[in-house]
Write a protein that holds these residues in place. Structure first.
Motif, short mmCIF file in Angstrom:
data_model
loop_
_atom_site.label_atom_id
_atom_site.label_comp_id
_atom_site.label_asym_id
_atom_site.label_seq_id
_atom_site.Cartn_x
_atom_site.Cartn_y
_atom_site.Cartn_z
N ILE A 397 1.01 -1.04 0.05
CA ILE A 397 0.02 0.02 -0.06
C ILE A 397 0.89 1.27 -0.01
N THR A 398 0.63 2.18 -1.02
CA THR A 398 1.44 3.26 -1.13
C THR A 398 0.80 4.50 -1.30
N VAL A 399 1.11 5.49 -0.50
CA VAL A 399 0.55 6.96 -0.30
C VAL A 399 1.80 7.64 -0.80
N GLY A 400 1.84 8.74 -1.84
CA GLY A 400 2.88 9.49 -2.02
C GLY A 400 2.16 10.96 -2.51
N VAL A 401 3.41 11.66 -2.73
CA VAL A 401 3.02 13.24 -2.86
C VAL A 401 4.13 13.89 -3.78
N PRO A 402 3.77 14.99 -4.32
CA PRO A 402 5.01 15.53 -5.02
C PRO A 402 5.92 16.18 -4.14
N PHE A 403 7.32 16.17 -4.85
CA PHE A 403 8.51 16.50 -3.77
C PHE A 403 8.21 17.53 -2.97
N ASP A 404 7.49 18.96 -3.38
CA ASP A 404 7.60 20.07 -2.56
C ASP A 404 6.45 19.66 -1.33
N ASP A 405 5.68 18.65 -1.44
CA ASP A 405 4.66 18.47 -0.28
C ASP A 405 5.09 17.30 0.45
N ALA A 406 6.17 16.77 0.29
CA ALA A 406 6.88 15.95 1.29
C ALA A 406 7.21 16.59 2.49
N ARG A 407 7.47 17.99 2.62
CA ARG A 407 7.84 18.24 3.73
C ARG A 407 6.90 18.35 5.01
N TRP A 408 5.67 17.90 4.73
CA TRP A 408 4.57 17.77 5.86
C TRP A 408 4.43 16.32 6.21
N PHE A 409 5.23 15.44 5.80
CA PHE A 409 5.19 13.99 5.97
C PHE A 409 6.51 13.53 6.95
N ARG A 410 5.88 12.58 7.67
CA ARG A 410 7.01 11.75 8.43
C ARG A 410 7.69 10.94 7.39
N GLY A 411 9.09 10.78 7.61
CA GLY A 411 9.85 9.84 6.54
C GLY A 411 10.32 10.94 5.53
N ARG A 412 10.29 12.15 5.38
CA ARG A 412 10.74 13.03 4.68
C ARG A 412 12.33 13.15 4.36
N GLU A 413 12.89 12.68 5.51
CA GLU A 413 14.35 12.91 5.75
C GLU A 413 15.03 11.71 5.05
N THR A 414 14.25 10.70 4.51
CA THR A 414 14.82 9.46 4.01
C THR A 414 16.00 9.88 2.91
N GLN A 415 17.00 8.81 2.77
CA GLN A 415 18.17 9.18 1.97
C GLN A 415 17.70 8.28 0.35
N LYS A 416 17.01 7.43 0.80
CA LYS A 416 16.68 6.46 -0.46
C LYS A 416 16.20 7.26 -1.36
N ARG A 417 16.46 7.03 -2.70
CA ARG A 417 16.28 7.62 -3.89
C ARG A 417 16.52 6.75 -5.02
N ALA A 418 15.40 6.94 -6.06
CA ALA A 418 15.33 5.98 -7.26
C ALA A 418 14.94 6.82 -8.45
N THR A 419 15.52 6.39 -9.56
CA THR A 419 14.88 7.13 -10.84
C THR A 419 14.46 6.16 -11.67
N SER A 420 13.19 6.52 -12.15
CA SER A 420 12.34 5.88 -12.98
C SER A 420 12.34 6.59 -14.29
N THR A 421 12.37 6.05 -15.39
CA THR A 421 12.38 6.52 -16.87
C THR A 421 11.01 6.01 -17.59
#
Length: 481
Positions: A397-421
């Motif tokens: 189950i996934t809930v997600g938001v655009p980058f600018d709105d991540a500042r309101w969520f717990r877990g925004r400090e994560t260093q995990k990052r991926a790239t999808s094309t």
């Protein structure tokens, strides 16, 4: 209020029945009531509405009263056949055929009319039980998803209805109890009954005649789903649903009852206050929302799609993905790039393996949230994913938001990052050049065939429900109770 054609036809039949019973011809009765026989004929054939004064005169002349003439019941068996045929020939199902309706004459026998009616009944039965093609179902589902997206997945009328029902049951705050759900049912004239022999094709069965809602055993671990099932059954009544006319109508009704149940389990006023405070604290989290109202992780995530955009100004997406990466349930209004087929449908498509929804399956600790940023052709998105397992296999189950709105969520400090094309095949759908050169022409996998490929979509008035099984169940319990 102007009477319907069927009401006028019934009135005409009752007038004719009284005239014939008294032995009058059209002209004879017309002379008694002061109208031409031809005018009386138009009334008897349902072509003209008589004035009240004329009805009173007809009633007096035939030795009956006006209330009897205005009864909605056919006066005799022949009239009942003719009225049913008229109703059948006025139906949309019949008119779509482009066939001229049968004109009933005096010389036509009851057996002939009954035979034609039999054909109409079979036509109606086949229409109700028509199998929706996969294309029709996907089109209907896609249209519904896009319509909800345009409304930010928010249905204010159902929100208000839920709040009204909760208030009437005395619910103020906190998790909705089974007791309160029972009170809500009682206020609608229903009793909740938990049984072990529900038809396998039904989640619940409502006995409209005896005011009972049958549900699975209350001993189901946790029992979270029982509240929702009971609320959904009540929602059909509260929302005035009638048997669905097609697959799109069925999907719309299912959406509405699920929405109503969610509104009751997580009432708008309390839920919005909770989310607003969490946003103020920059600590929005699906798991906290879930725990505050005693619902499932999936229910909490979906409820966020109803409320975050309208009340907090946050666009978002929701995904339920199975272990193979196929999307089972989806909502987005944040432009997340999702795979679609040629019809625009998303359900059943394989989500990018770089997305958090699939990456979460590779986590060692599945009990905690998996947070991740993903760079896509449409921008960067922050996601929170939680995995689980059912008898059908694992899911996320996934809930997600655009980058600018991540500042309101717990877990925004994560260093995990991926790239999808994606939808570029080179992203995750095709093998790399080295692997292709190494194995092309040297592999022959045995494909797993999914049996649902050969299974027709559910049929029946209520798709997927075995009517015979349901009726036998109700009959069995009616005898016992």
């Amino acid at each position: 209020m102007t009477p319907t054609a069927l009401e006028l036809s019934t009135l005409g039949h009752r007038i004719r029945h009284q005239r014939v019973t008294q032995g009058y011809t059209l002209d004879e009765l017309g002379a008694l009531v002061g109208v031409a026989g031809s005018q009386l004929s138009l009334i008897e054939n349902g072509k003209r509405e008589p004035k009240l004064s004329l009805l009173q005169a007809i009633a007096h002349a035939t030795g009956t009263d006006v209330t009897d003439l205005l009864s909605t019941e056919p006066p005799n068996a022949r009239a009942a056949l003719e009225l049913e045929l008229e109703r059948a020939q006025a139906s949309t199902v019949f008119r779509r055929l482009g066939i001229a309706p049968v004109k009933v004459t005096k010389t036509m026998t009851d057996e002939t009319i009954a035979s034609v009616l039999g054909l109409h009944r079979e036509l109606q039965r086949r229409e109700r039980e028509a199998i929706a093609t996969p294309e029709e179902a996907r089109r209907a589902n896609t249209e519904l998803r896009l319509a909800l997206r345009a409304k930010d997945n928010y249905l204010p009328d159902i929100e208000k209805l839920a709040e009204k029902q909760l208030k009437a049951a005395g619910h103020v705050a906190g998790a909705l109890t089974h007791r309160t759900v029972s009170l809500m049912a009682e206020q609608l004239g229903f009793e909740l009954i938990y049984v072990n022999d529900l038809p396998h094709s039904a989640r619940s069965v409502t006995d409209l005649e005896n005011g009972r809602i049958y549900l699975p055993p209350a001993s189901i671990p946790g029992g979270h789903g029982l509240r929702s099932m009971a609320l959904q059954a009540m929602a059909h009544r509260l929302l005035g649903h009638t048997p669905p006319t097609d697959y799109a109508d069925f999907l719309q009704q299912r959406l509405e009852i699920n929405y109503f149940a969610a509104c009751c389990l997580m009432p708008e006023s309390n839920a919005v206050a909770f989310l607003q405070q969490a946003k103020k604290d920059r600590d929005l989290a699906v798991e906290d929302f879930r725990d505050a109202f005693g619902v499932t992780h999936e229910a909490a995530g979906m409820r966020m799609t109803n409320l975050l955009t309208v009340h907090l100004g946050i666009p978002l997406h929701f995904l339920r993905v199975d272990g193979s990466g196929a999307i089972n349930r989806v909502y987005e209004n944040d432009e997340l790039p999702l795979p679609t087929d040629v019809t625009g449908a998303v359900e059943g498509q394989i989500v990018c393996r770089r997305f958090a929804a699939r990456a979460a399956f590779g986590e060692q600790n599945r009990t905690i949230e998996h947070y991740q940023y993903t760079d896509t052709p449409a921008g960067t998105f922050w996601c929170s994913s939680q995995t689980g397992t059912t008898s059908a296999g694992e899911f996320s189950i996934t809930v997600g938001v655009p980058f600018d709105d991540a500042r309101w969520f717990r877990g925004r400090e994560t260093q995990k990052r991926a790239t999808s094309t994606c939808p570029d095949d080179a992203c995750c759908r095709s093998a790399g050049a080295d692997l292709t050169r190494r194995w092309e022409g040297k592999a022959w996998p045995s494909a797993r065939v999914h049996m649902q490929m050969f299974t027709p979509l559910p049929r029946g008035a209520f798709p997927g429900v075995d009517d015979g099984e349901v009726y036998a169940f109700l009959d069995r319990h009616a005898e016992v109770d």
